[in-house]
Structure formats: C-alpha cells, structure tokens
Design an enzyme around this catalytic site. Structure first.
Site, PDB file in Angstrom:
ATOM      1  CB  CYS A   2      62.573  20.988  53.440  1.00  0.00           C
ATOM      2  SG  CYS A   2      63.197  22.431  52.561  1.00  0.00           S
ATOM      3  CD  GLU A 104      57.058  21.825  53.843  1.00  0.00           C
ATOM      4  OE1 GLU A 104      56.464  21.169  52.943  1.00  0.00           O
ATOM      5  OE2 GLU A 104      58.208  21.592  54.203  1.00  0.00           O
TER       6      GLU A 104
END
Length: 224
Positions: A2, A104
C-alpha cells in the site's frame, strides 16, 4: 503493498470520529494522493490519544541516514516480529494511521489499473502502524516516522492485489494503542484482513499514478 492513501477528512472530524483528546499536529490540506515521505495522520500509543502527523516511511533509531525510510513504508504482518527494523516498534511503539481511502494497482493489466478503496460511508478508518523516533546525526533534528502493516487480501481486494493494509476495528484499536510493551503473540490475532463488506472499490484514472498529482481528479470514478 500500500503506497498511496487519501486524507480528505478535516483533522477536527478525524479527532471526533476516533474520540481523540485533541490535535497536536495535523496535515494542512485535503490529500487526494498522499505518498511515502509525506506527513501521515497518526495516533501513537503514548496514552494521550492525540492526533499527530508523522513522516510516512519508518526510520529505525539506529539508522545512519533517513534514506532507509523510503523502503520501510509497509511491514508484512506475517514477519514483522522477526525483522530488525520493526520488531522493537511492534513491541513498544505502535500507532494508528488514520486515512479515508487508499489506492492499489491491478497487476494483471497492461498498463496496471489503479483502484480506489474506501469505506462505503466515506468515513475515515484506522490502519495498524508502527512508529519510531530518529535523530539526524548531522543536524540533530528529531523526526518521528511511521509504517503501516499489511496482510493477505479479503474477497474484495483479492482480484486486484495480493496484499492489503491491516484495518483495525474499534476494539482492535484499543488493543493496538496499549502504551505498555506487548508481545507479538498477543498482537498477531489483530493482523488479519477486514470483513469483505467493510470497503468498497472502483477504478480511477491513471492521473493517480504520479504522486505529484494530488488533486480531486485522483478519486474520480472511471466509467465502466
């Protein structure tokens, strides 16, 4: 991993949402594409429950320079207790990273496709994090830094990526913020994926690919 998040929620609303005692430091504007090395809203386990802002990218206290921080933005929950860069912080220096969304990239498309993940009600949520205090040997500047923990994906994230941040429930937040040293075995049950229906996701434009683009267009939905 992340590596980009959003913090659109004003600091005063974050403090209210998480029943914090006050605001020590806050980021100065809405962030639509917050990247590593920039300031992240955090609450440290110092027993004071104050909103603060730490640099994203953990710099261990023993590091000779700050460059290592750009490599330590995430910590894998499965191995965090074994890594020299993280194991002391896991035991003694835990924090919440308070965000309202993250990005993402789907790896199986060419080019990779960005997706935005957020709560269905758009409220902020708490990621499990670690923090450190590092003193520059050259200037004497004291810098507080942080890293977030990741785990395996839930059913929503799995088609897009094989990792996701650890999102803590209110009860998990209380456990994570305990000020006393805590052994890794006690914390491990918290380091799991959140329920499948906690987040929602949609495709966004590739304007988000560059961290210099910190604009509302980053979160705009791409038409199907």
């Amino acid at each position: 991993m992340c590596g980009r998040v959003t913090v659109q929620t004003p600091a005063i609303e974050i403090a209210r949402e998480f029943a914090l005692a006050g605001i020590r430091n806050a980021i100065d504007r809405p962030r639509f594409n917050l990247a590593p090395t920039q300031l992240m809203p955090v609450v440290a386990n110092d027993g004071q429950r104050m909103l603060d802002a730490y640099r994203w990218g953990l710099i261990p206290s023993w590091a000779k320079d700050a460059s290592i921080g750009s490599k330590l933005i995430n910590a894998r929950s499965e191995t965090v207790a074994e890594k020299p860069s993280f194991r002391s912080a896991l035991k003694r220096r835990r924090c919440l990273l308070l965000i309202d969304g993250y990005y993402e990239w789907k790896q199986t498309t060419k080019p990779k496709t960005p997706f935005f993940f957020h709560r269905k009600d758009r409220k902020p949520f708490a990621l499990a994090g670690l923090w450190e205090e590092w003193t520059s040997p050259e200037t004497g500047e004291v810098v507080r830094t942080c890293s977030l923990l990741t785990t395996g994906p839930n059913a929503l994230i799995a088609p897009i990526h094989d990792r996701m941040p650890v999102i803590l429930s209110p009860a998990g937040q209380q456990q994570w913020l305990r000020p006393e040293p805590v052994e890794a075995a006690e914390l491990q049950p918290l380091l799991v994926s959140c329920p499948d229906d906690f987040l929602d996701a949609y495709e966004v434009a590739r304007v988000v690919n560059s961290p210099t683009n910190d604009v509302p267009e980053c979160i705009e939905r791409v038409a199907a």
